[in-house]
Design a protein around this motif. Sequence first.
Motif, mmCIF file in Angstrom:
data_model
loop_
_atom_site.group_PDB
_atom_site.id
_atom_site.type_symbol
_atom_site.label_atom_id
_atom_site.label_comp_id
_atom_site.label_asym_id
_atom_site.label_seq_id
_atom_site.Cartn_x
_atom_site.Cartn_y
_atom_site.Cartn_z
ATOM 1 N N UNK A 381 1.407 -1.305 -0.188
ATOM 2 C CA UNK A 381 0.081 -0.047 -0.200
ATOM 3 C C UNK A 381 1.130 1.668 0.009
ATOM 4 N N UNK A 382 2.170 1.418 0.613
ATOM 5 C CA UNK A 382 3.135 2.031 0.676
ATOM 6 C C UNK A 382 3.264 2.376 -0.389
ATOM 7 N N UNK A 383 4.027 1.289 -0.674
ATOM 8 C CA UNK A 383 4.878 1.507 -2.727
ATOM 9 C C UNK A 383 3.857 2.121 -3.459
ATOM 10 N N UNK A 384 3.164 2.021 -3.580
ATOM 11 C CA UNK A 384 1.994 2.184 -4.476
ATOM 12 C C UNK A 384 1.248 3.812 -4.058
ATOM 13 N N UNK A 385 0.997 4.005 -3.259
ATOM 14 C CA UNK A 385 -0.040 5.554 -3.169
ATOM 15 C C UNK A 385 1.241 6.372 -3.236
ATOM 16 N N UNK A 386 2.463 6.172 -2.167
ATOM 17 C CA UNK A 386 3.217 7.357 -2.302
ATOM 18 C C UNK A 386 4.001 7.897 -3.912
ATOM 19 N N UNK A 387 4.218 7.127 -4.744
ATOM 20 C CA UNK A 387 4.648 7.210 -5.412
ATOM 21 C C UNK A 387 3.050 7.751 -7.008
ATOM 22 N N UNK A 388 2.201 7.459 -6.625
ATOM 23 C CA UNK A 388 1.015 8.038 -7.625
ATOM 24 C C UNK A 388 0.680 9.492 -6.402
#
Length: 661
Positions: A381-388
């Motif tokens: 969730x973190x690795x997806x939410x931060x870049x998006x």
Amino acid sequence: MATVAEQLRCTEKGQLTYHTKWSPRDVIDTSRPTAKVVRNIDLVFEIKSIKAALEAIDDDAQTFYKNMEEENARESRKEKEKISSVNVAVENSPFNFEIIMQDCDHLVYEEKRLTDQKIMENRQKFYDDIVRKTHEAAILRREQNMRERREKEEKERIFYEELEESSLRIRADLQKEHENIMRTRQQQDEERRKKLQLLERQRQKEIQDKFTKICTNIRNTYNSILTEIQSFEPKNCPEIAHSKIPVLLQSSNAVFKQTDLAQKELKHLSDEHVLRTQNDFEVLKSNQACVTEELAAVSELVRKNHLEQQELLKQQRLAAEAEKAQKAKLEKFPAVPKQTARACDQKYETLKAKMAEYESSGAKLTGSGSPELKKLVMHLSKSISVPIGSITGRSGSDIKRVSRILTNIVKGDQVTVGNKTMSTKGNSIAIKFAENLIAKKLVSQAITQVSSNFSSAFSIALIVIAVWAESADFGDLFLAHLQTRCIYAVPKYHKLSKSGGDDDLKKMGYEIGDDGQIEGQDIFLGRMSGLIRLYAAIIQSPAPPGVRNHPHGLANGWLWFAEFLNMEPIPDISTTVLFDFLEVSGHMLMKSYKSQFEKLLYAICYDFYPKLESVSDDKASLARLKMFLEKCMKEKKVPVPEGRLDKNFWNTYHSGQVVGE
């Protein structure tokens, strides 16, 4: 003597030096003692001293020559007298005169020699006096010059001292004057500030009174709308749900809540708040008039429906009798099949089923009690939410960084999150969860970002295309989430049920709060615009470098137009969606399909636009669409959308780091 004067007059620089090594040619008469006198002089005179010396020399020389002439005249007379007396004596004397004459000549010569010697001594004395007087005059002149210079310097010193004292006095006076001016100015500023504060308090009171009056009018108007709707007969009429009344009520409720919240929270009101509240009041009055018209129309519709229902019952009885008579004949023929559904509707249902499958699979992962799986879900969730959340249209390098992180996740490659490295390789459930989460986050990002900044749709579209090129499942999930939030991307209109409840509004794209309040029409149209612009941006955006086939290219835009124009338009949303999709993708569709797309524009102008005018009350949206279509038809082209990113954008670079890498 004349030679000395000549030498004094021939000086060039105002100074004269007498040297001890003069040659005899410097003095005309070397027999005179002047040469000796001159050779002993070694003085330097100033110009004024030289002039004084020359004047003294000329006066003494004239006096000397005058005395010499008188003396020579006396001597000549005496000599003549002696000669005459001697001649008389010689004539009368018995002596030898030759011897006597020789003696006389000797005496005369000796006397002349003594006279000349005396003359030379006098002349030497005269020249010594001249040198002395000249030297004394030069010394006096030099002392006078020194004295005058000292007096001048003293006067200058006194002058500058007085000038300095005067400047100090003037500076002190100016400083006092400046302090008085600053003190006066501060007093004036303080008085002006107090006056402004008083005026501001009076102005605030006037604004507060005006704002309170408008809020009261809004509250009364809103209560009138509610009373009018609640007093409508019959109760729970389904025709109301199919009319514009729910939307008007939701808009009125939003205006009322916004005004009530502003009245409670705003402490410092301005003319802008009053003007905005006045505009809200005008909107509310307009809604009241529209509600009255809609209720009248619904009442008429209820009456017509009642009559039609009675007529229908009558026809049904007649038809039942005819059906019994024809039943035997109808049983001999097979039943006529229903019209097949549209391909886009079938695909929409397929995508929804796939999204439900992935949601169910993800729920198993998130609901697991395993600490490792919980940790994996948190890191994903973190690795997806931060870049998006950090997507920008600043440069192609930023887009590549974000897309590289997301594609690595869906491919199962290692991804660094903070100081930790993780991978979904070999875990199919985690990959499905990641693909579904990325699709959902990108749609949510579009709702948040594109609705307020339309040009950001192009940067998000590049990310979607890059991930879609690596995973077709992600593309299906993205379309499913997009079409669930915006059914007009199918394109499709939701058919209202007889109850006309909240479920119908949600399927149409409206959001309903926990308190049951429906969002405003402008908010709903803004969100639909953002999502449809994202879909159009994906269709017309270039594929990433190295990707030969676009995963969802311009052909899908042509299909969308074909399906959309074959549906009957509905109020407001049809106009908005058509304009947004045409403005974003029209340029590339015209460039690709050329004359065919011109025909499509012609069909929109002369066939579909009149239908929009007949059903829509949003004059501003209609005027905007009409102006855009007229410009396209006149120029035979569709303008490039603002903020579009072409294929060269992928090669742009920015040195800054993207959050999350």
